[in-house]
Design an enzyme around this catalytic site. Structure first.
Site, PDB file in Angstrom:
ATOM      1  N   CYS A  29       0.560  -0.685   0.055  1.00 18.67           N
ATOM      2  CA  CYS A  29       0.456   0.217   0.126  1.00 18.67           C
ATOM      3  C   CYS A  29       1.002   1.197   0.392  1.00 18.67           C
ATOM      4  O   CYS A  29       1.469   1.816   0.897  1.00 18.67           O
ATOM      5  CB  CYS A  29      -1.151  -0.163   1.128  1.00 18.67           C
ATOM      6  SG  CYS A  29      -1.726   1.883   1.066  1.00 18.67           S
ATOM      7  N   ASN A  84       1.743  -9.166 -10.673  1.00 21.72           N
ATOM      8  CA  ASN A  84       0.845  -7.891 -10.896  1.00 21.72           C
ATOM      9  C   ASN A  84       1.430  -6.990 -11.400  1.00 21.72           C
ATOM     10  O   ASN A  84       2.233  -6.802 -10.709  1.00 21.72           O
ATOM     11  CB  ASN A  84       0.341  -8.238  -9.292  1.00 21.72           C
ATOM     12  CG  ASN A  84      -0.769  -6.922  -9.185  1.00 21.72           C
ATOM     13  OD1 ASN A  84      -0.490  -5.822  -8.320  1.00 21.72           O
ATOM     14  ND2 ASN A  84      -1.489  -7.098  -9.596  1.00 21.72           N
TER      15      ASN A  84
END
Length: 759
Positions: A461, A600
């Site tokens: 994050c 990803n």
């Protein structure tokens, strides 16, 4: 009933053939729809902690970023796979729309692109600011619209809960009596305080039509479809709720009903957490050991760094060896070993839907599962709100019955004793800044949420406030701390495997993930010397960007490939040590016998997916923004081809999302408002889809921005509109006019393509 005649004339639903869609004539009703009032009201009650972090810089006013012209590279796209085309070469960064679908607009740039500089909007933190330019002006509000308010959607005066599900003449007793602030007169509530019934879906309550009963009772915005007025003995008429014969269908491959909600934490459990009555003995005991042993491990780490700096044969060598022996003597064994974990499997047939802040809600996950998503995750939940029993954070852990079904499996895995029938799809993702928080949260999840495939630690994050507290991507720079946290989580998670999601590093051009994955797979040198061994992580997901980079450039799949090769080599080395004295303790290794590695970043088509599997050699690929733009990317992956969804099919997806939303959040005024809000959040991504049928070049690129374009029909043009008022129009097709107090502003001031979708 009128709803049935409407239903018979409807189209079949591509996701659920047993559920009908509204007729396409609804498109013609667009001009008749009324825009909601653009009022700002108090914050929405369902805002999660992660979303509050995104708004930490909220101010009463925000300034628009100055739009800048995007610089385009006129060279051919290196990812064009050698395709030959007529006409102009493909421009990097621009969606290659066919000329007949382009719209010339006043002020259009010479390069054919109209719009704000989205890279500048999202990446403003990396541009020279006022201080770097020598100016003393206050730094402007950047990128994201941090002061978004959603207003509220509530009845003018609510109906007392004692009357909400009762017949008119047989109400339950209200414990507040005459002091109750809610309405007790049912007929007055329906006439004066409740908004008129919705006429969408033919006036038929979707929840009642599916389940045979509606949990919202008299508060339902479709209550007219499941109420009646019946005569009683004295000749008067009583309002009653009616039920529909028939129940819910079963989910394919799952032992749970298709409409069943899993991982529901009781009100009492959350109250116990708030009052600190719920104990976590395993986490407390292991954390005490971590605190006592961390000093020893840190001293060993420092000793190793001094050895590396001094080199062998230096005068400090004898002293350093004495210090190392002393540290080994001080080492104590952990209080208990990890429990045996469930065996996992990740493969080419198991594409993953990433944890998505705000958009990764249950209705959207259900939509993606319908298209073929095999693994899903909760939105990122913060550890402290979970420990404190906050309702909104625990709501993120809820899963749908379809997420309990096992993922696809081709039967070719060589992992140890993998039983696909006992596997499931849904995992929880948490963020924590300290070991004790992560351990307590993990133990609580194992106690209160039995239907979890994995517990994933977010170390990617990039949000500033999360990073500054030491959570999220801040852990990338604290490798020893991260290893300890994962080791502790693995020890207290019972049979649930622990996984981790990371980025390349925190700074541009300084990737650290390669050294980090070695530590996560094998354990640090200090852990090896003390006998701790690996931390036990079952899978690692790498997002191919740094924290500093955000979304300003494409994901680095070359680096992901390098890390995948490292993980494969470490797995091979582990196999070579099997049945030798150097083999790590079995309890400290993943049950699968290997650490899975998942890539990803920027996956937007089946060609991207196949390329990453074949060339980067990852076990599987996690899809994030690509799924938000086109949820049927999972169908494309499964079928191995592009799928040009028509505008009516895409409208059908929106209708299905609304149905799922009303099931999840309720069909009362509050639930309709929640469904509308999260639908608009999704549409803020979905509008970016450019139909493959109007593209001049393939494959499409997630980072490409389109110039102004029109669709093949009016509905396709509407679905591609970047005006949020048009998104509200679309929501009104299924949810009726918005509440007067409802307000929606885009998450990004410039409707940027680089919104923070996930970590």
């Amino acid at each position: 009933m009128s709803g049935h005649s409407q239903k018979n004339a409807s189209e079949s639903n591509p996701l659920e053939p047993t559920t009908s869609l509204l007729p396409n004539s609804a498109v013609g009703q667009l001009e008749a729809l009324v825009h909601p009032q653009n009022l700002v009201a108090p914050d929405d009650s369902a805002v999660t902690k992660a979303e509050k972090y995104e708004r930490h810089a909220a101010t009463d006013q925000f300034e628009e970023s100055q739009p800048k012209r995007v610089k385009l590279d006129l060279a051919p796209d290196e990812n064009d796979h050698g395709q030959t085309h007529t006409g102009h070469e493909r421009r990097k960064g621009v969606a290659p729309i066919k000329a007949e679908f382009l719209i010339q607009q006043p002020g259009q740039a010479a390069n054919g692109f109209v719009g704000a500089d989205d890279d500048a909007a999202e990446g403003a933190a990396h541009l020279p600011d006022a201080r770097e330019r020598g100016s003393k002006r206050k730094e402007k509000s950047k990128g994201q619209n941090t002061n978004r308010q959603f207003g509220s959607s509530r009845d003018a005066i609510g109906l007392c809960q004692s009357r909400a599900h009762s017949s008119e003449f047989s109400p339950r007793e209200c414990r507040f009596g005459s002091g109750c602030k809610f309405e007790h007169d049912l007929r007055r509530y329906l006439k004066e305080w409740k908004r008129e019934d919705l006429q969408t879906f033919g006036g038929l309550c979707p929840v009642w039509d599916l389940k045979g009963t509606c949990d919202m009772g008299w508060k339902c915005r479709f209550v007219g479809s499941h109420m009646a007025e019946e005569a009683v003995d004295d000749g008067s008429k009583e309002l009653v709720l009616v039920e529909k014969a028939g129940g819910s269908k079963q989910s394919g491959g799952s032992i749970f009903a298709d409409d069943e909600i899993l991982n529901v934490v009781s009100t009492q459990a959350k109250a116990d957490l708030m009052k600190r009555k719920m104990k976590t003995p395993k986490a407390d005991k292991y954390n005490q050991w971590l605190e006592s042993s961390n000093q020893t491990v840190q001293e060993q780490d420092h000793q190793i760094k001094r050895d590396d700096a001094n080199g062998a044969g230096t005068p400090t060598e004898v002293f350093d060896e004495d210090a190392r022996q002393e540290n080994r003597a001080r080492y104590t064994e952990p209080p208990f070993l990890p429990s045996e974990k469930r065996t996992l499997y990740f493969g080419p047939e198991t594409p993953l839907l990433a944890p998505l802040t705000t958009q990764g809600n249950m209705p959207f996950r259900r939509l993606c599962i319908g298209f073929g998503a095999q693994i899903t995750y909760s939105e990122m939940a913060m550890s402290m709100p979970l420990i404190q029993g906050q309702k909104s954070e625990w709501a993120l852990m809820r899963a749908h019955g379809s997420e309990a079904a096992p993922p696809n499996y081709n039967g070719k895995s060589v992992v140890n004793v993998y039983d696909n029938s006992k596997d499931s799809r849904f995992g929880a993702q948490i963020a924590a800044k300290k070991a004790w928080q992560a351990l307590k949260t993990t133990e609580l999840l194992t106690l209160l949420c039995p239907q979890l495939r994995v517990i994933d630690l977010n170390c990617g994050c990039p949000i500033d406030l999360v990073y500054r507290t030491g959570a999220g991507s801040a852990l990338l720079d604290r490798a020893s701390k991260l290893e300890s946290i994962l080791r502790g989580m693995n020890a207290v998670s019972n049979e649930i495997p622990v996984t981790v999601k990371i980025r390349m590093g925190t700074k541009d051009n300084k990737p650290t993930a390669d050294s980090l994955v070695e530590r996560l797979v094998n354990g640090g040198q200090a852990s090896y010397e003390s006998g701790l061994g690996p931390c036990g992580v079952a899978a690692i997901t790498l997002h191919g960007r740094s924290r500093q980079q955000r979304y300003t450039r494409s994901a680095d799949w070359g680096y992901i490939s390098d890390c995948a090769a490292l993980v494969q080599r470490y797995n091979d080395q582990s196999d070579d040590l099997s049945d030798t004295v150097q083999e790590a303790d079995e309890s400290k290794q993943p049950a699968s016998g290997k650490v899975y590695f998942i890539g990803n970043g920027d996956c937007y088509s089946h060609t991207d997916y196949e390329q990453h599997i074949q060339e980067a050699k990852v076990d599987s690929v996690m899809v994030a923004r690509g799924a938000l733009v086109k949820p049927w990317i999972f169908e494309e992956i499964e079928k191995g081809q592009y799928i040009d969804k028509s505008a009516s099919e895409r409208l059908g997806m929106i209708e299905q999302y609304v149905r799922y939303g009303l099931e999840a959040w309720g069909s009362d005024e509050v639930g309709v408002g929640q469904t509308r809000r999260f639908l608009l959040e999704w549409l803020s991504f979905a509008y970016r889809y450019v139909p493959v049928g109007i593209l001049e070049y393939l494959p499409p690129r997630l980072q490409d921005r389109p110039p102004a374009w029109r669709g093949r029909n009016e509905l396709e043009t509407l679905l591609g509109s970047d005006n949020y008022k048009d998104w509200i129009k679309i929501s009104e097709m299924f949810l009726g006019p918005a509440h007067k107090d409802f307000n929606f502003a885009p998450k990004h001031k410039s409707n940027s393509y680089e919104i923070e979708a996930e970590g």
